[in-house]
Scaffold this motif. Structure first.
Motif, PDB file in Angstrom:
ATOM      1  N   UNK A 117       0.714  -1.470   0.329  1.00  0.00           N
ATOM      2  CA  UNK A 117      -0.666   0.021   0.112  1.00  0.00           C
ATOM      3  C   UNK A 117       1.253   1.450   0.002  1.00  0.00           C
ATOM      4  N   UNK A 118       2.086   1.618   0.521  1.00  0.00           N
ATOM      5  CA  UNK A 118       2.979   2.085   0.560  1.00  0.00           C
ATOM      6  C   UNK A 118       3.868   2.471  -0.726  1.00  0.00           C
ATOM      7  N   UNK A 119       4.161   1.256  -1.519  1.00  0.00           N
ATOM      8  CA  UNK A 119       4.800   1.185  -2.864  1.00  0.00           C
ATOM      9  C   UNK A 119       4.544   2.493  -3.581  1.00  0.00           C
ATOM     10  N   UNK A 120       3.692   3.453  -4.112  1.00  0.00           N
ATOM     11  CA  UNK A 120       3.113   4.834  -4.953  1.00  0.00           C
ATOM     12  C   UNK A 120       3.364   5.950  -4.150  1.00  0.00           C
ATOM     13  N   UNK A 121       3.945   5.906  -2.877  1.00  0.00           N
ATOM     14  CA  UNK A 121       4.031   7.041  -1.958  1.00  0.00           C
ATOM     15  C   UNK A 121       4.506   8.014  -2.943  1.00  0.00           C
ATOM     16  N   UNK A 122       4.017   8.671  -2.571  1.00  0.00           N
ATOM     17  CA  UNK A 122       4.600  10.201  -3.287  1.00  0.00           C
ATOM     18  C   UNK A 122       4.847  11.640  -2.541  1.00  0.00           C
ATOM     19  N   UNK A 123       4.426  11.603  -1.352  1.00  0.00           N
ATOM     20  CA  UNK A 123       4.696  12.819  -0.090  1.00  0.00           C
ATOM     21  C   UNK A 123       4.892  11.880   0.900  1.00  0.00           C
ATOM     22  N   UNK A 124       5.908  11.871   1.967  1.00  0.00           N
ATOM     23  CA  UNK A 124       5.233  12.055   3.832  1.00  0.00           C
ATOM     24  C   UNK A 124       5.326  13.014   4.162  1.00  0.00           C
ATOM     25  N   UNK A 125       4.375  12.801   5.052  1.00  0.00           N
ATOM     26  CA  UNK A 125       3.935  14.557   6.274  1.00  0.00           C
ATOM     27  C   UNK A 125       4.121  14.033   7.149  1.00  0.00           C
ATOM     28  N   UNK A 126       5.441  14.880   7.946  1.00  0.00           N
ATOM     29  CA  UNK A 126       5.557  14.119   8.829  1.00  0.00           C
ATOM     30  C   UNK A 126       5.389  15.442  10.340  1.00  0.00           C
ATOM     31  N   UNK A 127       4.615  14.718  11.041  1.00  0.00           N
ATOM     32  CA  UNK A 127       3.947  15.424  12.080  1.00  0.00           C
ATOM     33  C   UNK A 127       4.801  15.606  14.006  1.00  0.00           C
ATOM     34  N   UNK A 128       4.255  16.055  14.529  1.00  0.00           N
ATOM     35  CA  UNK A 128       4.631  15.280  15.999  1.00  0.00           C
ATOM     36  C   UNK A 128       5.458  16.693  16.714  1.00  0.00           C
ATOM     37  N   UNK A 129       5.585  16.148  18.019  1.00  0.00           N
ATOM     38  CA  UNK A 129       6.277  17.583  18.787  1.00  0.00           C
ATOM     39  C   UNK A 129       8.042  17.569  18.014  1.00  0.00           C
ATOM     40  N   UNK A 130       8.525  16.949  17.803  1.00  0.00           N
ATOM     41  CA  UNK A 130       9.769  16.933  17.243  1.00  0.00           C
ATOM     42  C   UNK A 130      10.155  18.322  15.871  1.00  0.00           C
ATOM     43  N   UNK A 131       8.732  17.978  14.899  1.00  0.00           N
ATOM     44  CA  UNK A 131       8.707  18.702  13.682  1.00  0.00           C
ATOM     45  C   UNK A 131       8.236  20.387  14.753  1.00  0.00           C
ATOM     46  N   UNK A 132       7.824  20.399  15.212  1.00  0.00           N
ATOM     47  CA  UNK A 132       7.608  22.118  16.062  1.00  0.00           C
ATOM     48  C   UNK A 132       9.534  22.321  16.793  1.00  0.00           C
ATOM     49  N   UNK A 133      10.430  22.050  15.761  1.00  0.00           N
ATOM     50  CA  UNK A 133      11.650  22.938  16.305  1.00  0.00           C
ATOM     51  C   UNK A 133      12.593  22.390  15.181  1.00  0.00           C
ATOM     52  N   UNK A 134      14.053  23.342  14.996  1.00  0.00           N
ATOM     53  CA  UNK A 134      14.352  23.508  13.941  1.00  0.00           C
ATOM     54  C   UNK A 134      15.130  21.998  13.896  1.00  0.00           C
ATOM     55  N   UNK A 135      15.528  21.528  15.121  1.00  0.00           N
ATOM     56  CA  UNK A 135      16.159  20.041  15.475  1.00  0.00           C
ATOM     57  C   UNK A 135      15.177  19.602  14.465  1.00  0.00           C
ATOM     58  N   UNK A 136      13.953  19.395  14.148  1.00  0.00           N
ATOM     59  CA  UNK A 136      12.807  18.721  13.744  1.00  0.00           C
ATOM     60  C   UNK A 136      13.520  18.274  12.293  1.00  0.00           C
ATOM     61  N   UNK A 137      12.661  20.191  12.053  1.00  0.00           N
ATOM     62  CA  UNK A 137      12.798  20.234  10.404  1.00  0.00           C
ATOM     63  C   UNK A 137      14.306  19.299   9.824  1.00  0.00           C
ATOM     64  N   UNK A 138      15.700  20.020  10.594  1.00  0.00           N
ATOM     65  CA  UNK A 138      16.813  19.051   9.798  1.00  0.00           C
ATOM     66  C   UNK A 138      16.629  17.884  10.072  1.00  0.00           C
ATOM     67  N   UNK A 139      15.984  17.267  11.271  1.00  0.00           N
ATOM     68  CA  UNK A 139      16.194  15.395  10.745  1.00  0.00           C
ATOM     69  C   UNK A 139      15.347  15.039   9.927  1.00  0.00           C
TER      70      UNK A 139
END
Length: 261
Positions: A117-139
Motif C-alpha cells: 500500500x505504500x509503494x507508490x507513495x509520493x509524499x510523507x508529511x511528518x508531524x509530532x512534537x519534534x517537527x516544531x523545532x529546528x532539530x526536527x526539521x533538520x532530521x
C-alpha cells in the motif's frame, strides 16, 4: 471520489477508507522487529536516547559539552539555540544526534515503503512534537535526502500546521462533508501520551470549501501525565473540558457540528 452528500447520506464509520476529501490506502501499520515496533525507532524518546548515548561516550573520555543537565530536561528550544549560537563542539553533539536520528527515521521509512500500500507513495508529511523545532526539521530534511539517495522518489515535508493544532484541525477530514451543513465549527480532541488537548475548530468554508482555511479559535490543554488519572477520571475530566468549550462556543455564536472529532 463520490460526494458523501449524494451518496446515501451515510456517516463514515471509524477507520473508513473513503473520507470527505481523500481516499486512505492504509492506516497505521504495526510493524515489528526484534526490538519492538519499527516506528518507535523514530520517536521523541528515540532521539533522547541517541543524544544520551553521545553524551555518555563523551563523558568516558572527558567532559560532556552539554553539562550536567539530564537530556530529558533539555528543551527543544535550547537545542535549537545551541545549533545557532552554541560553541562548535556543543553544536556538534546535537548535530551528531540529529544525523543518527535521521538515519533511524530513513530506515523506518524504507521499511514502510516495502509494504504494498505504500509503494507508490509520493509524499510523507511528518508531524509530532519534534517537527516544531529546528532539530526536527533538520532530521526530516536529512532523512528525506537519504531516502531519495536510495532511489525512492518520495518527498518528506513537515506538516504545515503547528503540531499542537494539526491533530485538532485534521479531525475535520475524518467526517463526510454533508455533516457540516448549517454549522461553522466542530469540537476536536487530541489524546496523547502526555497531554489531552481539546479545541474548537472554525471551518471557514466560505474562504475554502476544502477546509484549508480552518483555524483553532479556542483550545484547552491538560497534562494528564502529571496527574496519572485512572480511565474513568480521565473521561470525566475530558467531558468537563468539552462542556466548557460548548458553553463558550454558544456565547460566541458558533454553530458546532453534531459530532466530536
Amino acid at each position: 471520489m463520490p460526494d458523501h452528500a449524494t451518496n446515501g447520506g451515510l456517516l463514515a464509520h471509524h477507520g473508513a477508507a473513503r473520507l470527505s476529501s481523500i481516499v486512505v490506502d492504509t492506516y497505521n501499520e504495526e510493524l515489528r522487529d526484534a526490538e519492538g515496533f519499527i516506528g518507535d525507532r523514530a520517536s521523541k524518546r528515540a532521539f533522547a536516547a541517541i543524544l544520551d548515548d553521545w553524551r555518555d561516550r563523551l563523558r568516558a573520555v572527558g567532559e560532556d559539552p552539554l553539562g550536567e543537565t539530564p537530556t530529558e530536561a533539555i528543551r527543544k528550544k535550547e537545542l535549537d539555540r545551541i545549533l545557532t549560537d552554541g560553541d562548535a563542539e556543543t553544536a556538534g553533539v546535537v548535530h551528531a544526534a540529529i544525523e543518527d536520528f535521521a538515519q533511524e527515521l530513513a530506515t523506518v521509512i524504507r521499511r514502510f515503503l516495502r509494504i504494498k500500500a505504500w509503494r507508490d507513495t509520493q509524499r510523507i508529511v511528518m508531524g509530532g512534537g519534534l517537527r516544531a523545532s529546528r532539530i526536527g526539521e533538520l532530521a526530516i530534511g536529512r532523512a528525506g535526502i537519504l531516502v531519495k539517495a536510495d532511489g525512492h522518489k518520495v518527498d518528506l515535508v513537515p506538516i504545515r500546521h503547528h503540531p499542537d493544532e494539526a491533530g485538532l484541525i485534521g479531525c475535520m477530514h475524518l467526517a463526510p462533508s454533508w455533516i457540516f451543513a448549517g454549522h461553522d465549527s466542530i469540537l476536536a480532541v487530541d489524546i496523547g501520551g502526555t497531554n489531552i488537548r481539546v479545541g474548537v475548530v472554525e471551518l471557514n468554508q466560505k474562504k475554502a470549501k476544502n477546509l484549508s482555511k480552518a483555524r483553532i479559535v479556542e483550545t484547552e490543554l491538560w497534562r494528564h501525565a502529571d496527574d496519572k488519572p485512572k480511565r474513568d477520571e480521565a473521561i470525566e475530566r475530558l467531558g468537563a473540558m468539552l462542556e466548557e468549550l460548548v458553553a463558550s462556543s454558544d456565547k460566541a455564536g458558533l454553530k458546532l457540528a453534531p459530532f466530536i472529532g
